[in-house]
Design a protein around this motif. Structure first.
Motif, mmCIF file in Angstrom:
data_model
loop_
_atom_site.group_PDB
_atom_site.id
_atom_site.type_symbol
_atom_site.label_atom_id
_atom_site.label_comp_id
_atom_site.label_asym_id
_atom_site.label_seq_id
_atom_site.Cartn_x
_atom_site.Cartn_y
_atom_site.Cartn_z
ATOM 1 N N GLU A 90 -54.757 -51.242 -28.678
ATOM 2 C CA GLU A 90 -53.786 -50.198 -29.029
ATOM 3 C C GLU A 90 -53.121 -49.639 -27.781
ATOM 4 O O GLU A 90 -51.913 -49.382 -27.757
ATOM 5 N N ARG A 93 -50.523 -52.142 -26.565
ATOM 6 C CA ARG A 93 -49.326 -52.114 -27.417
ATOM 7 C C ARG A 93 -48.466 -50.900 -27.102
ATOM 8 O O ARG A 93 -47.242 -50.994 -27.014
ATOM 9 N N ARG A 97 -44.659 -50.677 -25.554
ATOM 10 C CA ARG A 97 -43.575 -49.966 -26.248
ATOM 11 C C ARG A 97 -42.913 -48.949 -25.332
ATOM 12 O O ARG A 97 -41.678 -48.862 -25.248
#
Length: 263
Positions: A90, A93, A97
């Motif tokens: 997580e 990711r 982003r």
């Protein structure tokens, strides 16, 4: 997962609001939901039964064994390898982003800086030509201010991206966490810093629920936020200045249910 610079659970040794008892305010009655409060010197009891008479749970729990069992659960049971792997995935990711957002905003800022350079060139030509009106000077000042702001913003983003270190492996993270909890347990033996350790525990543990009528005898369930455990595992002196932990806590703030373990 909004702002990366949100204040994190850096979990320093608190200087104020020190609690005398390690689990004060964290223990719940599994029958009525009331707090378990200290009774005498060494026991916790349900406040609903003890103070209000609204609960039938008369179980008293000795302070020392419950504290030790809770610490053991946190140290060895609650932060699993699966939790750590999920957290790392997580985090990566989210870092990707945010890097895309930074890259887009940096490109937009560079285009605007080029426009400002052209506009300032034209305005300074007018100034040299003798057109020195207050409106012209104001336009120059406004563009110089915007230019300085964009340059500073891009420099800040570049430093932030460059200084973001990768996370350790799951094995290393778990080892770091267990070592930190072991050190915390050692501080509990020193009355001078026990209150500080209690402050840390109140941030690591969400609740300790007492179930008095389980088939195998009374039981306690310790629940903790995986986000808080991970922030504690990664905490370092740089965290409060925007280090790894300040980013980590935000990433872990979504999609991570509290971990629980029945003692």
């Amino acid at each position: 997962m909004n702002a990366r610079k949100r204040t994190t659970t850096s979990l320093p040794l608190a200087q104020g609001n020190r609690k005398k008892h390690l689990l004060s305010g964290l223990i719940r009655c599994g029958c009525c939901g009331s707090n378990y409060t200290i009774s005498g010197k060494d026991y916790y009891r349900c406040a609903g039964q003890k103070e209000r008479g609204t609960c039938d749970n008369r179980l008293s729990v000795r302070k020392g064994p419950l504290e030790e069992a809770s610490l053991t659960a946190i140290q060895h049971r609650l932060l699993t390898e699966d939790h750590v792997r999920l957290f790392i995935a997580e985090y990566e990711r989210e870092a990707t982003r945010l890097a895309r957002i930074d890259s887009h905003e940096a490109d937009t800022a560079r285009i605007r800086l080029q426009q400002l350079e052209r506009e300032l060139g034209n305005l300074h030509e007018n100034l040299l030509a003798g057109i020195a009106s207050p409106a012209l000077r104001q336009m120059i000042d406004e563009r110089e201010t915007e230019k300085a702001r964009l340059i500073l913003r891009n420099a800040t983003v570049d430093r932030g991206v460059a200084s973001q270190p990768p996370l350790p492996t799951p094995f290393v993270l778990q080892a770091q966490f267990r070592a930190r909890i072991a050190a915390l347990r050692t501080t509990l033996e020193d009355p001078a810093v026990r209150g500080q350790a209690a402050s840390i525990m109140s941030r690591l543990i969400e609740s300790v629920t007492i179930y008095p009528d389980e088939p195998g005898g009374p039981a306690a369930e310790v629940a903790a936020s995986v986000a808080s455990l991970m922030a504690y595992a990664l905490n370092d002196n740089a965290a409060r200045e925007g280090g790894v932990s300040s980013s980590i806590a935000v990433v872990a703030g979504a999609g991570f249910e509290p971990a629980a373990f029945r003692l």
